[in-house]
Write a protein that holds these residues in place. Structure first.
Motif, PDB file in Angstrom:
ATOM      1  N   ALA A  54      12.944  24.909  -0.533  1.00  0.00           N
ATOM      2  CA  ALA A  54      12.327  23.582  -0.660  1.00  0.00           C
ATOM      3  C   ALA A  54      12.850  22.851  -1.893  1.00  0.00           C
ATOM      4  O   ALA A  54      13.224  21.670  -1.820  1.00  0.00           O
ATOM      5  CB  ALA A  54      10.808  23.721  -0.723  1.00  0.00           C
ATOM      6  N   ALA A  55      12.899  23.540  -3.021  1.00  0.00           N
ATOM      7  CA  ALA A  55      13.372  22.908  -4.257  1.00  0.00           C
ATOM      8  C   ALA A  55      14.838  22.512  -4.145  1.00  0.00           C
ATOM      9  O   ALA A  55      15.233  21.381  -4.488  1.00  0.00           O
ATOM     10  CB  ALA A  55      13.162  23.849  -5.438  1.00  0.00           C
ATOM     11  N   GLY A  56      15.669  23.437  -3.667  1.00  0.00           N
ATOM     12  CA  GLY A  56      17.098  23.137  -3.552  1.00  0.00           C
ATOM     13  C   GLY A  56      17.384  22.048  -2.542  1.00  0.00           C
ATOM     14  O   GLY A  56      18.241  21.187  -2.770  1.00  0.00           O
ATOM     15  N   ALA A  57      16.674  22.053  -1.406  1.00  0.00           N
ATOM     16  CA  ALA A  57      16.934  21.070  -0.356  1.00  0.00           C
ATOM     17  C   ALA A  57      16.519  19.669  -0.781  1.00  0.00           C
ATOM     18  O   ALA A  57      17.240  18.698  -0.525  1.00  0.00           O
ATOM     19  CB  ALA A  57      16.208  21.475   0.925  1.00  0.00           C
ATOM     20  N   VAL A  58      15.374  19.550  -1.423  1.00  0.00           N
ATOM     21  CA  VAL A  58      14.923  18.220  -1.873  1.00  0.00           C
ATOM     22  C   VAL A  58      15.907  17.631  -2.871  1.00  0.00           C
ATOM     23  O   VAL A  58      16.317  16.464  -2.764  1.00  0.00           O
ATOM     24  CB  VAL A  58      13.508  18.313  -2.485  1.00  0.00           C
ATOM     25  N   LEU A  59      16.311  18.424  -3.851  1.00  0.00           N
ATOM     26  CA  LEU A  59      17.277  17.941  -4.846  1.00  0.00           C
ATOM     27  C   LEU A  59      18.612  17.607  -4.186  1.00  0.00           C
ATOM     28  O   LEU A  59      19.254  16.597  -4.525  1.00  0.00           O
ATOM     29  CB  LEU A  59      17.462  18.999  -5.933  1.00  0.00           C
ATOM     30  N   ALA A  60      19.036  18.431  -3.219  1.00  0.00           N
ATOM     31  CA  ALA A  60      20.314  18.197  -2.543  1.00  0.00           C
ATOM     32  C   ALA A  60      20.283  16.919  -1.727  1.00  0.00           C
ATOM     33  O   ALA A  60      21.268  16.173  -1.686  1.00  0.00           O
ATOM     34  CB  ALA A  60      20.651  19.388  -1.656  1.00  0.00           C
ATOM     35  N   VAL A  61      19.169  16.637  -1.059  1.00  0.00           N
ATOM     36  CA  VAL A  61      19.063  15.415  -0.266  1.00  0.00           C
ATOM     37  C   VAL A  61      19.154  14.190  -1.166  1.00  0.00           C
ATOM     38  O   VAL A  61      19.866  13.217  -0.853  1.00  0.00           O
ATOM     39  CB  VAL A  61      17.750  15.408   0.542  1.00  0.00           C
ATOM     40  N   LEU A  62      18.460  14.214  -2.292  1.00  0.00           N
ATOM     41  CA  LEU A  62      18.476  13.067  -3.201  1.00  0.00           C
ATOM     42  C   LEU A  62      19.868  12.845  -3.785  1.00  0.00           C
ATOM     43  O   LEU A  62      20.400  11.722  -3.760  1.00  0.00           O
ATOM     44  CB  LEU A  62      17.462  13.283  -4.321  1.00  0.00           C
ATOM     45  N   LEU A  63      20.470  13.903  -4.309  1.00  0.00           N
ATOM     46  CA  LEU A  63      21.792  13.755  -4.929  1.00  0.00           C
ATOM     47  C   LEU A  63      22.879  13.524  -3.883  1.00  0.00           C
ATOM     48  O   LEU A  63      23.822  12.754  -4.115  1.00  0.00           O
ATOM     49  CB  LEU A  63      22.115  14.993  -5.766  1.00  0.00           C
ATOM     50  N   GLY A  64      22.778  14.175  -2.728  1.00  0.00           N
ATOM     51  CA  GLY A  64      23.748  13.955  -1.668  1.00  0.00           C
ATOM     52  C   GLY A  64      23.714  12.525  -1.162  1.00  0.00           C
ATOM     53  O   GLY A  64      24.762  11.927  -0.886  1.00  0.00           O
ATOM     54  N   ALA A  65      22.511  11.958  -1.040  1.00  0.00           N
ATOM     55  CA  ALA A  65      22.390  10.562  -0.618  1.00  0.00           C
ATOM     56  C   ALA A  65      22.996   9.626  -1.655  1.00  0.00           C
ATOM     57  O   ALA A  65      23.695   8.664  -1.316  1.00  0.00           O
ATOM     58  CB  ALA A  65      20.929  10.217  -0.377  1.00  0.00           C
ATOM     59  N   ALA A  66      22.748   9.918  -2.936  1.00  0.00           N
ATOM     60  CA  ALA A  66      23.319   9.081  -3.993  1.00  0.00           C
ATOM     61  C   ALA A  66      24.840   9.133  -3.988  1.00  0.00           C
ATOM     62  O   ALA A  66      25.517   8.106  -4.117  1.00  0.00           O
ATOM     63  CB  ALA A  66      22.780   9.530  -5.356  1.00  0.00           C
ATOM     64  N   VAL A  67      25.389  10.319  -3.797  1.00  0.00           N
ATOM     65  CA  VAL A  67      26.849  10.475  -3.754  1.00  0.00           C
ATOM     66  C   VAL A  67      27.427   9.802  -2.511  1.00  0.00           C
ATOM     67  O   VAL A  67      28.482   9.154  -2.563  1.00  0.00           O
ATOM     68  CB  VAL A  67      27.224  11.970  -3.792  1.00  0.00           C
ATOM     69  N   GLY A  68      26.739   9.947  -1.373  1.00  0.00           N
ATOM     70  CA  GLY A  68      27.227   9.352  -0.144  1.00  0.00           C
ATOM     71  C   GLY A  68      27.177   7.837  -0.146  1.00  0.00           C
ATOM     72  O   GLY A  68      28.023   7.181   0.471  1.00  0.00           O
ATOM     73  N   LEU A  69      26.216   7.263  -0.863  1.00  0.00           N
ATOM     74  CA  LEU A  69      26.031   5.815  -0.858  1.00  0.00           C
ATOM     75  C   LEU A  69      26.816   5.101  -1.946  1.00  0.00           C
ATOM     76  O   LEU A  69      27.035   3.888  -1.856  1.00  0.00           O
ATOM     77  CB  LEU A  69      24.542   5.479  -1.009  1.00  0.00           C
ATOM     78  N   ARG A  71      30.269   5.217  -4.498  1.00  0.00           N
ATOM     79  CA  ARG A  71      31.533   5.816  -4.930  1.00  0.00           C
ATOM     80  C   ARG A  71      31.520   6.121  -6.419  1.00  0.00           C
ATOM     81  O   ARG A  71      32.173   7.059  -6.871  1.00  0.00           O
ATOM     82  CB  ARG A  71      32.690   4.863  -4.599  1.00  0.00           C
ATOM     83  N   HIS A  72      30.807   5.330  -7.200  1.00  0.00           N
ATOM     84  CA  HIS A  72      30.720   5.584  -8.647  1.00  0.00           C
ATOM     85  C   HIS A  72      29.965   6.886  -8.920  1.00  0.00           C
ATOM     86  O   HIS A  72      30.396   7.701  -9.747  1.00  0.00           O
ATOM     87  CB  HIS A  72      30.031   4.412  -9.348  1.00  0.00           C
ATOM     88  N   VAL A  73      28.861   7.083  -8.215  1.00  0.00           N
ATOM     89  CA  VAL A  73      28.105   8.336  -8.374  1.00  0.00           C
ATOM     90  C   VAL A  73      28.929   9.514  -7.874  1.00  0.00           C
ATOM     91  O   VAL A  73      28.919  10.602  -8.472  1.00  0.00           O
ATOM     92  CB  VAL A  73      26.764   8.248  -7.626  1.00  0.00           C
ATOM     93  N   GLU A  74      29.665   9.304  -6.790  1.00  0.00           N
ATOM     94  CA  GLU A  74      30.531  10.369  -6.263  1.00  0.00           C
ATOM     95  C   GLU A  74      31.575  10.790  -7.297  1.00  0.00           C
ATOM     96  O   GLU A  74      31.790  11.985  -7.529  1.00  0.00           O
ATOM     97  CB  GLU A  74      31.229   9.897  -4.992  1.00  0.00           C
ATOM     98  N   ALA A  75      32.215   9.819  -7.931  1.00  0.00           N
ATOM     99  CA  ALA A  75      33.235  10.135  -8.938  1.00  0.00           C
ATOM    100  C   ALA A  75      32.620  10.840 -10.142  1.00  0.00           C
ATOM    101  O   ALA A  75      33.273  11.674 -10.783  1.00  0.00           O
ATOM    102  CB  ALA A  75      33.941   8.859  -9.379  1.00  0.00           C
ATOM    103  N   LEU A  76      31.358  10.532 -10.417  1.00  0.00           N
ATOM    104  CA  LEU A  76      30.697  11.120 -11.583  1.00  0.00           C
ATOM    105  C   LEU A  76      30.200  12.539 -11.318  1.00  0.00           C
ATOM    106  O   LEU A  76      30.346  13.428 -12.169  1.00  0.00           O
ATOM    107  CB  LEU A  76      29.516  10.231 -11.995  1.00  0.00           C
ATOM    108  N   LEU A  77      29.635  12.790 -10.134  1.00  0.00           N
ATOM    109  CA  LEU A  77      28.941  14.056  -9.879  1.00  0.00           C
ATOM    110  C   LEU A  77      29.706  15.030  -8.988  1.00  0.00           C
ATOM    111  O   LEU A  77      29.640  16.240  -9.189  1.00  0.00           O
ATOM    112  CB  LEU A  77      27.574  13.773  -9.234  1.00  0.00           C
ATOM    113  N   ASP A  78      30.408  14.508  -7.991  1.00  0.00           N
ATOM    114  CA  ASP A  78      30.974  15.389  -6.970  1.00  0.00           C
ATOM    115  C   ASP A  78      31.967  16.425  -7.522  1.00  0.00           C
ATOM    116  O   ASP A  78      31.913  17.594  -7.115  1.00  0.00           O
ATOM    117  CB  ASP A  78      31.634  14.569  -5.869  1.00  0.00           C
ATOM    118  N   PRO A  79      32.882  16.068  -8.440  1.00  0.00           N
ATOM    119  CA  PRO A  79      33.798  17.103  -8.958  1.00  0.00           C
ATOM    120  C   PRO A  79      33.073  18.274  -9.614  1.00  0.00           C
ATOM    121  O   PRO A  79      33.463  19.442  -9.445  1.00  0.00           O
ATOM    122  CB  PRO A  79      34.655  16.337  -9.966  1.00  0.00           C
ATOM    123  N   THR A  80      31.996  17.973 -10.338  1.00  0.00           N
ATOM    124  CA  THR A  80      31.226  19.042 -10.981  1.00  0.00           C
ATOM    125  C   THR A  80      30.548  19.927  -9.943  1.00  0.00           C
ATOM    126  O   THR A  80      30.569  21.163 -10.041  1.00  0.00           O
ATOM    127  CB  THR A  80      30.163  18.445 -11.917  1.00  0.00           C
TER     128      THR A  80
END
Length: 237
Positions: A54-69, A71-80
């Protein structure tokens, strides 16, 4: 048929019983463990998986949505995140012990880490994979950002998101075994460790069988949710 063949091979001495017990012996071991509190081990492992997933999925949905929506967030977070995704589960154990001690927190955190990455990948790739023509049509109808997300992006990305959730749940069970090596006194991972230390292959195999059953049950529940959530989709069956 395979179980019958294995039973006969062990009873005839072709396979050493101390290395690969007969299925009947594993059933007897499960019965003995049941009288010694097996349900408590199952409940402890299930609760840890539920909390960590539950904890991992909720955080993943929020951050995955931010990265998907964005490109700036994707460049900041996705490589890490992609670098962290390559770290084996056991490599996190000593660090979590140092940070969080030996109580439930490091166990649930490790399970959450295992569940996070498949869900994150499913959400981010699902949103990025939405057909551009659908978005262009939505903009022609002057849909707001909220309406665009609700009526276009989310339905189009839902298959990938649900697949990510199923994969994340499977990995949560796998990471649970590693998590219960962290000074656990209950759980199926503890039974695996106890069977190894006492050279009881029957206990190890009984724990593995229970993990397979519980994993299959949880995956089947997710499959039902997926099927109902995507009932509107006209796709190849």
């Amino acid at each position: 048929m395979a179980l019958v063949a294995l039973e006969l091979a062990v009873r005839s001495g072709l396979i050493p019983a101390n290395l690969l017990p007969a299925p009947s012996q594993i059933v007897d071991t499960l019965r003995d463990l049941g009288a010694q509190g097996l349900l408590g081990h199952i409940a402890a492992s299930t609760a840890r998986v539920a909390a960590g997933f539950a904890a991992g999925a909720v955080l993943a949905v929020l951050l995955g949505a931010a990265v998907g929506l964005s490109r700036h967030v994707e460049a900041l977070l996705d490589p890490t995140f992609q670098a962290l995704r390559a770290i084996p589960s056991l490599a996190w154990v000593p660090l979590l012990l140092l940070w969080l001690g030996i109580d439930e927190a490091p166990k649930i955190t490790l399970i959450a880490i295992g569940a996070f990455f498949p869900v994150y990948m499913g959400v981010a790739s699902g949103i990025r994979g939405v057909d551009r023509k659908l978005i262009e049509v939505a903009r022609l109808y002057r849909l707001s950002s909220y309406a665009l997300t609700k009526r276009v992006l989310l339905p189009a990305a839902l298959p990938a998101i649900l697949t990510g959730l199923r994969n994340g749940l499977s990995l949560a069970w796998m990471f649970m075994v590693a998590a219960e090596l962290i000074a656990a006194s209950k759980g199926l991972g503890y039974l695996l460790s106890d069977g190894r230390e006492t050279s009881r292959a029957d206990i190890v195999l009984a724990a593995i069988a229970l993990l397979a059953i519980l994993g299959k049950i949880s995956d089947s529940l997710m499959a039902v949710i997926e099927q109902r959530s995507l009932a509107w989709r006209d796709s190849y069956a």
